[in-house]
Write a protein that holds these residues in place. Structure first.
Motif, PDB file in Angstrom:
ATOM      1  N   UNK A 192      -4.053  -3.907  20.287  1.00  0.00           N
ATOM      2  CA  UNK A 192      -2.720  -4.427  19.916  1.00  0.00           C
ATOM      3  C   UNK A 192      -2.857  -5.551  18.895  1.00  0.00           C
ATOM      4  N   UNK A 193      -3.937  -6.345  19.004  1.00  0.00           N
ATOM      5  CA  UNK A 193      -4.154  -7.437  18.039  1.00  0.00           C
ATOM      6  C   UNK A 193      -4.459  -6.865  16.656  1.00  0.00           C
ATOM      7  N   UNK A 194      -5.243  -5.780  16.611  1.00  0.00           N
ATOM      8  CA  UNK A 194      -5.558  -5.164  15.304  1.00  0.00           C
ATOM      9  C   UNK A 194      -4.292  -4.560  14.681  1.00  0.00           C
ATOM     10  N   UNK A 195      -3.383  -4.096  15.528  1.00  0.00           N
ATOM     11  CA  UNK A 195      -2.135  -3.502  15.009  1.00  0.00           C
ATOM     12  C   UNK A 195      -1.188  -4.597  14.502  1.00  0.00           C
ATOM     13  N   UNK A 196      -1.296  -5.805  15.089  1.00  0.00           N
ATOM     14  CA  UNK A 196      -0.566  -6.953  14.533  1.00  0.00           C
ATOM     15  C   UNK A 196      -1.181  -7.316  13.176  1.00  0.00           C
ATOM     16  N   UNK A 197      -2.509  -7.249  13.081  1.00  0.00           N
ATOM     17  CA  UNK A 197      -3.181  -7.511  11.789  1.00  0.00           C
ATOM     18  C   UNK A 197      -2.682  -6.521  10.730  1.00  0.00           C
ATOM     19  N   UNK A 198      -2.447  -5.269  11.140  1.00  0.00           N
ATOM     20  CA  UNK A 198      -1.923  -4.265  10.193  1.00  0.00           C
ATOM     21  C   UNK A 198      -0.578  -4.701   9.614  1.00  0.00           C
ATOM     22  N   UNK A 199       0.267  -5.290  10.465  1.00  0.00           N
ATOM     23  CA  UNK A 199       1.592  -5.728   9.989  1.00  0.00           C
ATOM     24  C   UNK A 199       1.445  -6.946   9.075  1.00  0.00           C
ATOM     25  N   UNK A 200       0.619  -7.928   9.494  1.00  0.00           N
ATOM     26  CA  UNK A 200       0.392  -9.095   8.618  1.00  0.00           C
ATOM     27  C   UNK A 200      -0.132  -8.626   7.254  1.00  0.00           C
ATOM     28  N   UNK A 201      -1.100  -7.710   7.276  1.00  0.00           N
ATOM     29  CA  UNK A 201      -1.691  -7.212   6.026  1.00  0.00           C
ATOM     30  C   UNK A 201      -0.622  -6.569   5.149  1.00  0.00           C
ATOM     31  N   UNK A 202       0.234  -5.744   5.755  1.00  0.00           N
ATOM     32  CA  UNK A 202       1.279  -5.057   4.982  1.00  0.00           C
ATOM     33  C   UNK A 202       2.186  -6.064   4.291  1.00  0.00           C
ATOM     34  N   UNK A 203       2.634  -7.065   5.056  1.00  0.00           N
ATOM     35  CA  UNK A 203       3.577  -8.041   4.492  1.00  0.00           C
ATOM     36  C   UNK A 203       2.895  -8.887   3.404  1.00  0.00           C
ATOM     37  N   UNK A 204       1.643  -9.290   3.657  1.00  0.00           N
ATOM     38  CA  UNK A 204       0.920 -10.102   2.655  1.00  0.00           C
ATOM     39  C   UNK A 204       0.661  -9.267   1.401  1.00  0.00           C
ATOM     40  N   UNK A 205       0.360  -8.005   1.587  1.00  0.00           N
ATOM     41  CA  UNK A 205       0.110  -7.103   0.449  1.00  0.00           C
ATOM     42  C   UNK A 205       1.390  -6.924  -0.372  1.00  0.00           C
ATOM     43  N   UNK A 206       2.504  -6.702   0.319  1.00  0.00           N
ATOM     44  CA  UNK A 206       3.784  -6.487  -0.376  1.00  0.00           C
ATOM     45  C   UNK A 206       4.114  -7.691  -1.264  1.00  0.00           C
ATOM     46  N   UNK A 207       3.737  -8.890  -0.801  1.00  0.00           N
ATOM     47  CA  UNK A 207       4.028 -10.092  -1.608  1.00  0.00           C
ATOM     48  C   UNK A 207       3.127 -10.188  -2.827  1.00  0.00           C
ATOM     49  N   UNK A 208       2.010  -9.453  -2.827  1.00  0.00           N
ATOM     50  CA  UNK A 208       1.042  -9.580  -3.916  1.00  0.00           C
ATOM     51  C   UNK A 208       1.046  -8.407  -4.893  1.00  0.00           C
ATOM     52  N   UNK A 209       1.706  -7.323  -4.536  1.00  0.00           N
ATOM     53  CA  UNK A 209       1.662  -6.123  -5.388  1.00  0.00           C
ATOM     54  C   UNK A 209       2.587  -6.255  -6.602  1.00  0.00           C
ATOM     55  N   UNK A 211       5.423  -5.017  -9.407  1.00  0.00           N
ATOM     56  CA  UNK A 211       6.671  -4.254  -9.254  1.00  0.00           C
ATOM     57  C   UNK A 211       6.375  -2.761  -9.330  1.00  0.00           C
ATOM     58  N   UNK A 212       7.035  -2.012  -8.476  1.00  0.00           N
ATOM     59  CA  UNK A 212       6.857  -0.549  -8.497  1.00  0.00           C
ATOM     60  C   UNK A 212       5.738  -0.048  -7.595  1.00  0.00           C
ATOM     61  N   UNK A 213       4.940  -0.984  -7.040  1.00  0.00           N
ATOM     62  CA  UNK A 213       3.932  -0.590  -6.048  1.00  0.00           C
ATOM     63  C   UNK A 213       4.378  -1.211  -4.728  1.00  0.00           C
ATOM     64  N   UNK A 214       4.582  -0.393  -3.720  1.00  0.00           N
ATOM     65  CA  UNK A 214       5.168  -0.863  -2.469  1.00  0.00           C
ATOM     66  C   UNK A 214       4.153  -0.828  -1.319  1.00  0.00           C
ATOM     67  N   UNK A 215       4.442  -1.586  -0.287  1.00  0.00           N
ATOM     68  CA  UNK A 215       3.618  -1.553   0.932  1.00  0.00           C
ATOM     69  C   UNK A 215       4.547  -1.626   2.137  1.00  0.00           C
ATOM     70  N   UNK A 216       4.435  -0.678   3.024  1.00  0.00           N
ATOM     71  CA  UNK A 216       5.253  -0.659   4.245  1.00  0.00           C
ATOM     72  C   UNK A 216       4.378  -0.301   5.443  1.00  0.00           C
ATOM     73  N   UNK A 217       4.807  -0.785   6.607  1.00  0.00           N
ATOM     74  CA  UNK A 217       4.087  -0.476   7.846  1.00  0.00           C
ATOM     75  C   UNK A 217       4.858   0.591   8.614  1.00  0.00           C
ATOM     76  N   UNK A 218       4.137   1.319   9.453  1.00  0.00           N
ATOM     77  CA  UNK A 218       4.720   2.472  10.150  1.00  0.00           C
ATOM     78  C   UNK A 218       4.300   2.462  11.612  1.00  0.00           C
ATOM     79  N   UNK A 219       5.270   2.672  12.485  1.00  0.00           N
ATOM     80  CA  UNK A 219       4.982   2.864  13.908  1.00  0.00           C
ATOM     81  C   UNK A 219       5.287   4.311  14.263  1.00  0.00           C
ATOM     82  N   UNK A 220       4.270   5.093  14.666  1.00  0.00           N
ATOM     83  CA  UNK A 220       4.530   6.509  14.983  1.00  0.00           C
ATOM     84  C   UNK A 220       5.177   6.730  16.336  1.00  0.00           C
ATOM     85  N   UNK A 221       5.299   5.663  17.161  1.00  0.00           N
ATOM     86  CA  UNK A 221       5.768   5.862  18.532  1.00  0.00           C
ATOM     87  C   UNK A 221       4.607   6.362  19.384  1.00  0.00           C
TER      88      UNK A 221
END
Ligand SMILES: NC(=O)c1ccc[n+]([C@@H]2O[C@H](COP(=O)([O-])OP(=O)(O)OC[C@H]3O[C@@H](n4cnc5c(N)ncnc54)[C@H](OP(=O)(O)O)[C@@H]3O)[C@@H](O)[C@H]2O)c1
Length: 318
Positions: A192-209, A211-221
């Motif tokens: 669960x901690x690594x999956x929180x890291x995935x979300x932090x990474x996505x948000x930090x990446x989105x701030x650095x990419x 324009x026109x390159x996107x980053x989103x996180x996904x929960x498959x359920x």
């Protein structure tokens, strides 16, 4: 000629395989799907199987990638970037960071000495995306597969993340909340901690990419029947593989998350990687096809930035 290359880590199995299958049968694109996984035999077998369902125009390729080895990640990225630059393969449209491991009761390490859950689920993908940034030019996307186990408010029965700085997590040390964990709970909490890291990474990446390159996180359920429980004790492994997939109606009554087949979640993942209506959507967390809020602690920008800086240092050549 395919319009874009889509890399799916762990595309040989479970949700990643289903996403590859959805892309290769789609009427849009056409796509060149790279199934990137660690075991040459399993990856080849998956690609042979996928080739059978591939619609005319799409293409599928196997490439070796072991996220538990920084050298393997670098070599994969160098190879793929070279093929993109030479025009050997279509431009890179998406990197789908899907591969993941869930530890059992034993603590294992990657080739570089990182605790495996954090090393594979976060650090390997972090380096992969950073190495591919020079060829991730607009329009392009990164999709990171997380999990709602990162959010204690969902009350899924999985121990909540116990965040710590990245160097400690890489050593396998969780935060104080994990102090009295027994080995199985510790393995689950690392996940669960690594999956929180995935979300932090996505948000930090989105701030650095750019324009026109996107980053989103996904929960498959909850997707019973995939290989994710392979390190679990035999009874749980058996139930997950052979019993729970047939009891989805029951699971839907007792768990507080959506229960899906791999085909359903893989379809949603393929949609996130290609849907034209998401071309400008970035820095969001998707529960299937719905953009929702992730956990409260996942919006801690200082933590996400610290994770970014520490991950740069941890994945830099010695
Ligand atoms: N199933 C669920 O209920 C569920 C729920 C929430 C989130 N997720 C997430 O969904 C993603 C896919 O999981 P899944 O359920 O489809 O499980 P899966 O069938 O076990 O798929 C995981 C994939 O990751 C690959 N992989 C593992 N270690 C790797 C490494 N070192 N290098 C490269 N590839 C590696 C595996 O390859 P091998 O075949 O060689 O092992 C496999 O292809 C994971 O990120 C998981 O955390 C799953």
């Amino acid at each position: 000629m395919s319009t874009g290359t889509i890399v799916i880590t762990g595309g040989n199995s479970g949700i990643g395989y289903a996403a590859a299958s959805a892309l290769l049968r789609a009427t849009d694109g056409p796509w060149h799907v790279v199934v990137a996984s660690r075991d040459a035999g399993r990856t080849r077998a998956a690609v042979d199987e996928l080739a059978r369902v591939t619609r005319t125009g799409h293409a599928v390729t196997a490439m070796a990638l072991d996220l538990a080895s920084l050298a393997s990640v670098r070599s994969f990225a160098t190879d793929l970037a070279g093929r993109v630059r030479s025009g050997d393969v279509p431009p890179l449209h998406a990197v789908v960071c899907n591969a993941g491991v869930q530890a059992g009761t034993t603590r294992t390490e990657t080739a570089d000495g990182f605790e495996s859950t954090f090393g594979v689920n976060h650090l390997g993908h972090f380096l992969l995306v950073r190495e591919l940034l020079p060829v991730l030019v607009a329009p392009a996307r990164v999709v990171v597969v997380s999990s709602d186990t990162h959010d204690p408010a969902r009350k899924l029965g999985v121990p909540a993340p116990a965040w710590h700085d990245a160097r400690a997590l890489a050593r396998g040390e969780l935060g104080p909340a994990a102090a009295s964990d027994k080995p199985f709970a510790a393995g689950q909490r690392r996940y669960s901690t690594s999956k929180l890291a995935n979300v932090y990474f996505t948000y930090a990446l989105a701030r650095r990419l750019p324009a026109g390159v996107t980053a989103n996180a996904f929960n498959p359920g909850l997707v019973p029947g995939t290989g994710l429980q392979r390190e679990a004790a035999a009874p749980l492994r058996f139930a997950s593989k052979h019993v729970l997939p047939h009891l989805k109606w029951l699971l839907r009554r007792v768990v507080t998350t959506d229960v899906h087949t791999a085909a359903e979640s893989g379809g949603a993942l393929a949609w996130l990687a290609t849907a034209p209506e998401l071309a400008d959507t970035t820095g969001r967390y998707f529960d299937g096809r719905r953009a929702v809020r992730s956990s409260d602690e996942s919006y801690d920008v200082a933590r996400a930035d610290a994770l970014w800086e520490d991950s740069v240092a941890l994945t830099s050549p010695a």
